[in-house]
Write an enzyme that holds these catalytic residues in place. Sequence first.
Site, PDB file in Angstrom:
ATOM      1  N   ASP A  67      51.973  -8.630  -5.359  1.00  0.00           N
ATOM      2  CA  ASP A  67      50.594  -8.342  -5.759  1.00  0.00           C
ATOM      3  C   ASP A  67      50.467  -8.103  -7.256  1.00  0.00           C
ATOM      4  OD1 ASP A  67      51.994  -5.951  -5.764  1.00  0.00           O
ATOM      5  OD2 ASP A  67      50.866  -5.048  -4.141  1.00  0.00           O
ATOM      6  N   ASN A 136      48.685   5.426   2.753  1.00  0.00           N
ATOM      7  CA  ASN A 136      47.771   5.127   3.863  1.00  0.00           C
ATOM      8  C   ASN A 136      48.304   3.993   4.739  1.00  0.00           C
ATOM      9  OD1 ASN A 136      47.435   2.954   2.183  1.00  0.00           O
ATOM     10  ND2 ASN A 136      45.215   3.138   1.972  1.00  0.00           N
ATOM     11  N   HIS A 138      49.543   1.072   3.621  1.00  0.00           N
ATOM     12  CA  HIS A 138      49.354  -0.293   3.125  1.00  0.00           C
ATOM     13  C   HIS A 138      50.683  -0.933   2.735  1.00  0.00           C
ATOM     14  CE1 HIS A 138      48.614   1.311  -1.200  1.00  0.00           C
ATOM     15  NE2 HIS A 138      49.691   0.560  -1.285  1.00  0.00           N
ATOM     16  N   GLU A 143      45.186  -3.206   2.453  1.00  0.00           N
ATOM     17  CA  GLU A 143      44.678  -1.888   2.795  1.00  0.00           C
ATOM     18  C   GLU A 143      44.222  -1.844   4.262  1.00  0.00           C
ATOM     19  OE1 GLU A 143      45.092   0.483   0.754  1.00  0.00           O
ATOM     20  OE2 GLU A 143      44.107   0.238  -1.182  1.00  0.00           O
TER      21      GLU A 143
HETATM   22  C1  GLP Z   1      51.290   0.148  -4.712  1.00  0.00           C
HETATM   23  C2  GLP Z   1      51.885  -1.227  -4.462  1.00  0.00           C
HETATM   24  C3  GLP Z   1      52.658  -1.268  -3.177  1.00  0.00           C
HETATM   25  C4  GLP Z   1      53.590  -0.085  -3.105  1.00  0.00           C
HETATM   26  C5  GLP Z   1      52.794   1.180  -3.116  1.00  0.00           C
HETATM   27  C6  GLP Z   1      53.643   2.438  -2.996  1.00  0.00           C
HETATM   28  O1  GLP Z   1      50.068   0.336  -4.129  1.00  0.00           O
HETATM   29  N1  GLP Z   1      50.905  -2.265  -4.416  1.00  0.00           N
HETATM   30  O2  GLP Z   1      53.370  -2.492  -3.087  1.00  0.00           O
HETATM   31  O3  GLP Z   1      54.383  -0.160  -1.944  1.00  0.00           O
HETATM   32  O4  GLP Z   1      52.094   1.234  -4.340  1.00  0.00           O
HETATM   33  O5  GLP Z   1      54.108   2.792  -4.244  1.00  0.00           O
HETATM   34  P1  GLP Z   1      55.212   3.874  -4.535  1.00  0.00           P
HETATM   35  O6  GLP Z   1      56.498   3.208  -4.177  1.00  0.00           O
HETATM   36  O7  GLP Z   1      55.111   4.149  -5.986  1.00  0.00           O
HETATM   37  O8  GLP Z   1      54.913   5.035  -3.687  1.00  0.00           O
END
Ligand code: GLP
Length: 241
Positions: A67, A136, A138, A143
Site C-alpha cells: 500500500d 482494528n 486491517h 479497513e
Molecule cells: C499501517 C499499514 C499496515 C500495517 C499497520 C500496522 O496501517 N498500512 O500495513 O500493518 O499500519 O502498523 P504497525 O506495524 O506500525 O503497528
Amino acid sequence: MKIISAKDYQALSRAAANIISAQVILKPSCVLGLATGSSPVGTYQQLIEWYKKGDLDFSQVRTVNLDEYVGLDKDHDQSYAYFMRTNLFDHINVDPANTNIPDGMAPDEAEECARYDKVIRDLGGIDLQLLGLGVNGHIGFNEPADAFSTGTHQVTLTESTRDANKRFFASIDEVPTHARTMGTREILQARRVLMVASGANKAQAIKDAFFGPVTTQVPASILQYHPDFTLVADEAALSLL
Ligand code: GLP
C-alpha cells in the site's frame, strides 16, 4: 494456520526473517509481498544483517508492496516508498527496477489501481506475502467494511487507523486521509502469508481475527481460510489467547 510464539520483538523478527530467508534461498527469483509499519522493521534489519554476512542474495527477487498513502510523493519521509528504501531496499542488493509500490501521486486513481493489479498478475502472483496487523484488524489498508475487497483500490482511512499512524507525523492533520492498497483477494491469493504482530495493543485484534468468526468487520480474519498462513507474534500480542 500456524502460530509461532516468540518471547519478544527481537525473537519474532528473527523467526519471520528465517521464513523469508528460506523462501529466497529456495526460489531466488521469488516474488515477495512486503509491508510497512513498525512491526516488520526488525525483520528487515535481520534480513539486512544476513545479507551483509553473505548469507542472502536478493539480486533476482521481485517485490510488491501492499500500500501507499495518497498525496505523498515517493520522496516524502512518511511515504511507504521512502520507508522501503530506508528500511530495506537501500541496504540489500535488490534491483530497484524489480521493486513495486502503488503510486500515491498518480492522478488517475482507477488507472493506477489497474496498473498495480497488472504488475502483480504479470509477476505471476506473490510467493510470500508479509503482513502487519492494524489495531482494528486491517491488513494492508483494507479497513473493516461491508465486503472483502477485490483488486487494488483507494480507501478512506478510518479515524482509528489515522490515529494509530499519527505517531509518525507532526500532527494528525498531516496524516493522509486516503491510501491505495492491494485488495484482500490478492493478499489471500499469495501462495504463503506471514504476519508479524508485536505488543499488547495488537492482542485484541489477534483474538478477533484468528479466534473469532471470519467477518468483513475484521479483515484479517479471512486469513483463517488461507492454506499456508503463519502468524509470528510475541507474548504480549498473544496475551489474550
Ligand atoms: C499501517 C499499514 C499496515 C500495517 C499497520 C500496522 O496501517 N498500512 O500495513 O500493518 O499500519 O502498523 P504497525 O506495524 O506500525 O503497528
